[in-house]
Enzyme design. Sequence first.
Site, mmCIF file in Angstrom:
data_model
loop_
_atom_site.group_PDB
_atom_site.id
_atom_site.type_symbol
_atom_site.label_atom_id
_atom_site.label_comp_id
_atom_site.label_asym_id
_atom_site.label_seq_id
_atom_site.Cartn_x
_atom_site.Cartn_y
_atom_site.Cartn_z
ATOM 1 N N LYS A 156 0.856 -1.182 0.000
ATOM 2 C CA LYS A 156 0.000 0.000 0.000
ATOM 3 C C LYS A 156 0.895 1.236 0.000
ATOM 4 C CE LYS A 156 -4.007 -2.115 0.308
ATOM 5 N NZ LYS A 156 -5.112 -1.944 -0.658
ATOM 6 N N ASP A 181 -0.410 -0.215 -4.452
ATOM 7 C CA ASP A 181 -1.840 0.126 -4.491
ATOM 8 C C ASP A 181 -2.046 1.452 -3.768
ATOM 9 O OD1 ASP A 181 -4.583 0.236 -4.499
ATOM 10 O OD2 ASP A 181 -4.906 -1.620 -3.368
ATOM 11 N N GLU A 206 -1.710 -0.026 -8.871
ATOM 12 C CA GLU A 206 -3.148 -0.224 -8.705
ATOM 13 C C GLU A 206 -3.837 1.048 -8.209
ATOM 14 O OE1 GLU A 206 -3.981 -3.677 -6.352
ATOM 15 O OE2 GLU A 206 -6.065 -3.127 -6.010
ATOM 16 N N ASP A 231 -9.209 -1.183 -9.577
ATOM 17 C CA ASP A 231 -9.924 -1.936 -8.540
ATOM 18 C C ASP A 231 -11.227 -1.181 -8.253
ATOM 19 O OD1 ASP A 231 -10.846 -2.927 -6.104
ATOM 20 O OD2 ASP A 231 -8.964 -2.773 -5.044
ATOM 21 N N LYS A 255 -13.305 -8.031 -7.726
ATOM 22 C CA LYS A 255 -13.846 -8.496 -6.453
ATOM 23 C C LYS A 255 -15.345 -8.686 -6.668
ATOM 24 C CE LYS A 255 -10.450 -5.832 -3.862
ATOM 25 N NZ LYS A 255 -10.190 -4.619 -3.053
#
Length: 363
Positions: A156, A181, A206, A231, A255
């Site tokens: 992250k 991300d 991401e 995402d 997801k």
Amino acid sequence: MVVERAELFLVPLRLRESFATSTGAALEREILLLALHADGGVGWAECVAGAVPGYTPETSDGAWRTLTERLLPAIVRSEHPVVPSIATEPMARAALEMALWDLDAKLRGVPLCVALGGTSRPVDAGVALGLMADDAALHRRIAGALAEGYRRVKLKIEPGRDVAMMRAVRERFPDAPLSVDGNGAYTLDDLDRLLPLDHLGLLMIEQPLPADDLFGHARLQEVFRTPICLDESIGSPAQAERAIELGSCRVINLKPGRVGGFDAALEVHAACVARRVPLWCGGMLESGVGRAHNVALATLPGFTLPGDLSPSRRYWDRDLVEPEWEMTDGALHPSGAPGIGVRADRDRIAALASRRAEVVRPE
Ligand code: MG
């Protein structure tokens, strides 16, 4: 199939370590579980909405209300369960839809992965590491993850903890399969400052920009050689088509909860396969129930990159399913049993639940 009874449980479960992203930190997860009873079978699913808005505006409280007041009363009254589409609450809808998928697969005696059009192949596991207190702690965790056999390590990032942090990581781990991300924490004004990330051999970057900025991501992807992965931006099959068309990404993190369930996830998968956009399956700090759904989906052929699919021990002292999820040779293995292939421990779930509801079919 006639759903006779639906049970909903909210289970506060403490994470083994705090998980911090650019949108906030979590030490506890409210696991929202749904069980549907029909024809002697039970279908399970997990609603992945968080306790507070952050990743998306949806919350477990809102999902609880939508399920108990609207979706579950409708499903126990209907002769042929059909899940209405709810654009504003895809995660609540997905829980119901995915529980029906599990139930249907169990009643037919087929593994969920096969019901979805996948196989029982092992699924490569990646790990997502949250923001850490300092570089030393981060490097320790990366070394640990690589030693455990993870096939990809995702870190992250947030403004101020990005380029320098990642340069140091790359120096220490020259050959590691790494990605980052941003969870939408950046704007196009950060472009020049972020450019050094393009020279660190990352597998992907991401969701650097906010979810609604498909044009901004397209602009970034023009400049960056590193694939941009979306995402939060992919909330529906139509958004996936648009993102691919605009050139906003070269990879999609799918997801099922975020797109409203498996039907929509299968559409996104088909669009990606047709356009040769590789997929991987993301995670939402699920219990073993949600993980089972994710692993089943990730066996489809378009999922060619390691997913955020850690074993149970990564997050929980003790998971809510038996057997717990384990990683072998850097992969998770779907069970050959019908449906999700793991047994949700209903007694333990009921005992741990801070909130319960039951909706029964009227006489
Ligand atoms: Mg993400």
